[in-house]
Design a protein around this motif. Sequence first.
Motif, mmCIF file in Angstrom:
data_model
loop_
_atom_site.group_PDB
_atom_site.id
_atom_site.type_symbol
_atom_site.label_atom_id
_atom_site.label_comp_id
_atom_site.label_asym_id
_atom_site.label_seq_id
_atom_site.Cartn_x
_atom_site.Cartn_y
_atom_site.Cartn_z
ATOM 1 N N VAL A 98 0.853 -1.191 0.000
ATOM 2 C CA VAL A 98 0.000 0.000 0.000
ATOM 3 C C VAL A 98 0.888 1.241 0.000
ATOM 4 C CG1 VAL A 98 -1.921 -1.148 1.160
ATOM 5 C CG2 VAL A 98 -0.192 0.027 2.528
ATOM 6 N N TYR A 99 0.368 2.323 -0.618
ATOM 7 C CA TYR A 99 1.128 3.561 -0.767
ATOM 8 C C TYR A 99 0.328 4.724 -0.183
ATOM 9 C CZ TYR A 99 2.133 0.349 -4.633
ATOM 10 O OH TYR A 99 2.342 -0.768 -5.402
ATOM 11 N N ALA A 100 1.039 5.575 0.586
ATOM 12 C CA ALA A 100 0.383 6.737 1.183
ATOM 13 C C ALA A 100 1.314 7.935 1.148
ATOM 14 C CB ALA A 100 -0.021 6.437 2.628
ATOM 15 N N LEU A 109 -0.506 11.287 5.210
ATOM 16 C CA LEU A 109 -0.902 9.887 5.438
ATOM 17 C C LEU A 109 -2.111 9.470 4.601
ATOM 18 C CD1 LEU A 109 -0.452 9.333 9.292
ATOM 19 C CD2 LEU A 109 1.062 8.640 7.428
ATOM 20 N N LYS A 110 -2.491 10.312 3.620
ATOM 21 C CA LYS A 110 -3.613 9.956 2.758
ATOM 22 C C LYS A 110 -3.259 8.733 1.921
ATOM 23 C CE LYS A 110 -6.728 11.892 -0.729
ATOM 24 N NZ LYS A 110 -7.042 13.102 -1.551
ATOM 25 N N LEU A 111 -4.172 7.755 1.916
ATOM 26 C CA LEU A 111 -3.961 6.534 1.138
ATOM 27 C C LEU A 111 -4.084 6.865 -0.345
ATOM 28 C CD1 LEU A 111 -3.509 3.461 1.501
ATOM 29 C CD2 LEU A 111 -5.984 3.197 1.379
ATOM 30 N N GLY A 148 -11.138 9.314 0.531
ATOM 31 C CA GLY A 148 -10.026 10.163 0.941
ATOM 32 C C GLY A 148 -9.475 9.840 2.314
ATOM 33 N N LEU A 149 -9.557 8.581 2.719
ATOM 34 C CA LEU A 149 -9.120 8.204 4.061
ATOM 35 C C LEU A 149 -7.598 8.194 4.196
ATOM 36 C CD1 LEU A 149 -11.554 5.286 4.982
ATOM 37 C CD2 LEU A 149 -11.806 7.747 5.390
ATOM 38 N N ALA A 171 -6.864 6.418 9.649
ATOM 39 C CA ALA A 171 -8.321 6.289 9.624
ATOM 40 C C ALA A 171 -8.722 4.892 9.150
ATOM 41 C CB ALA A 171 -8.925 7.351 8.709
ATOM 42 N N CYS A 172 -7.986 4.358 8.201
ATOM 43 C CA CYS A 172 -8.258 2.991 7.735
ATOM 44 C C CYS A 172 -8.077 1.992 8.876
ATOM 45 C CB CYS A 172 -7.318 2.629 6.588
ATOM 46 S SG CYS A 172 -7.643 3.484 5.039
ATOM 47 N N LEU A 173 -7.088 2.233 9.698
ATOM 48 C CA LEU A 173 -6.802 1.314 10.800
ATOM 49 C C LEU A 173 -7.850 1.386 11.903
ATOM 50 C CD1 LEU A 173 -2.931 1.711 10.940
ATOM 51 C CD2 LEU A 173 -4.179 -0.408 10.478
#
Length: 467
Positions: free
Chosen positions: A390-392, A397-399, A423-424, A428-430
């Motif tokens: 995954v890239y952010a 820290l936006k994915l 736009g997480l 926020a994903c975690l």
Amino acid sequence: MTRKVDLAILGAGSAGVTALFTLLRAGKSVVLINSGPEGTTCARVGCMPSKALIEVASLYHAKTRQAAFGIAGTEALSVDGPKVMARVRDIRDKLVNGFITRTHKHLDETQFIDGFATLTGPNSVEVNGETIEAGAIIIATGSSPVLPAPFRALGDALWTTDTFFEQADLPKSVAIVGLGVIGCEIGQALGRLGVEVHGFDAAPVIAGIKDPVVAEAAAEALGQDMSLTLGATVEPTREADGTVTIKAGEKTMRVERVLASIGRRPNVAGLGLESLGVELDDKGMPAYDPETLQIGDLPVYMTGDVNADRPLLHEAKDEGKIAALNIIAGARKSFRRRVPLAVAFTSPQIATVGAAFDTLDPEQIAVGTAKAQDNGRSKVKAETAGLIRVYADKTSLKLLGATLAIGDGEHMAHWLALAIEQGLTVDACLESPFYHPVLEETLQDALMSCLSNSGQKLPHPPGLTPA
């Protein structure tokens, strides 16, 4: 004979039919013109029959690891090639017929024309001796397999994805030339069904993977089911006995059949694009606005595979709707496109979501990696090949994107597409729940890795939000 309508749609595939339904709901008079077999590329010669083949291949291949689970006797299993191919066609035909039936349910005998349409200007086409004058025209004529001259010389020893599913039986050996998504899917499926498969691609990676780490892992996994020769040009020669000799770099081999999956080109030959009065490129294609699908200021739109931009079913449907909505509005309007999402249904599944790795600045992104071999559920299933990257953005820290080569990657890819669409950020994903034990915990590990590699310090542990 001359007829006047609000819209003429050329092509009854995903893009054309989606535009049709949108325009009919708006009360527009429409004629749908189609040349050749009806049904989408996906349903007839692409993603659906290939999935039917993959399903039986996966069932048969499971015997190779069942002994480790305490299951005996699987060595007695065998493949009935004719029955396999008959079932694939049966499923394909039901899907195609369902699509055709749904389309014609909304049309009367005057609204559908079976014939090849030729543009005679930006507001007119000719078909079967009839002139159709239209307020606007949507071109949705799809694509056809690319076949260089050396391959066309192979005669009946050559298959394409348009002809493969019509075969009565499985071959003993086959060369898959072109390891994009469909080449990888069919090649691996045939290998798992006991066919000797040799895969070739001029590119150094399979399935167009842009992340080199994932590309290496995917090639290693698929290399278990077929031989892979990458970064080499193929020279095929038909032999007197009907077989084909393949030369690729220093390799030479003989196979029973060749499946060319080199790519597809837009169906624009004979379409009369020159009558539009716009400049055509060296491939005979006009420039068009990728946001509105409109050719210049003309009332003509290029949608679906024919524009060679995003040859995926869900993208074709969106493009058909965008063109139709612009026509209904009578004004040029851009629509935000969905987050890019593509899946190859190989084993492990290969998926790309959001921004591709090669489009990102390595100095500005944090990359998180997690491997299937570290996941408890993967160990239980004995399917530990693959990984997630995954890239952010390092600062926000936006994915931004992800590349996967992992079991059941299709589901994690959809989760990631939703997160990027909203736009997480990684943290926020975690905060989303991750059950145990599930394969998605590998995704959780990749997000944790990404957060760690960003150098960011959070005010509270990731995954927990103060009440």
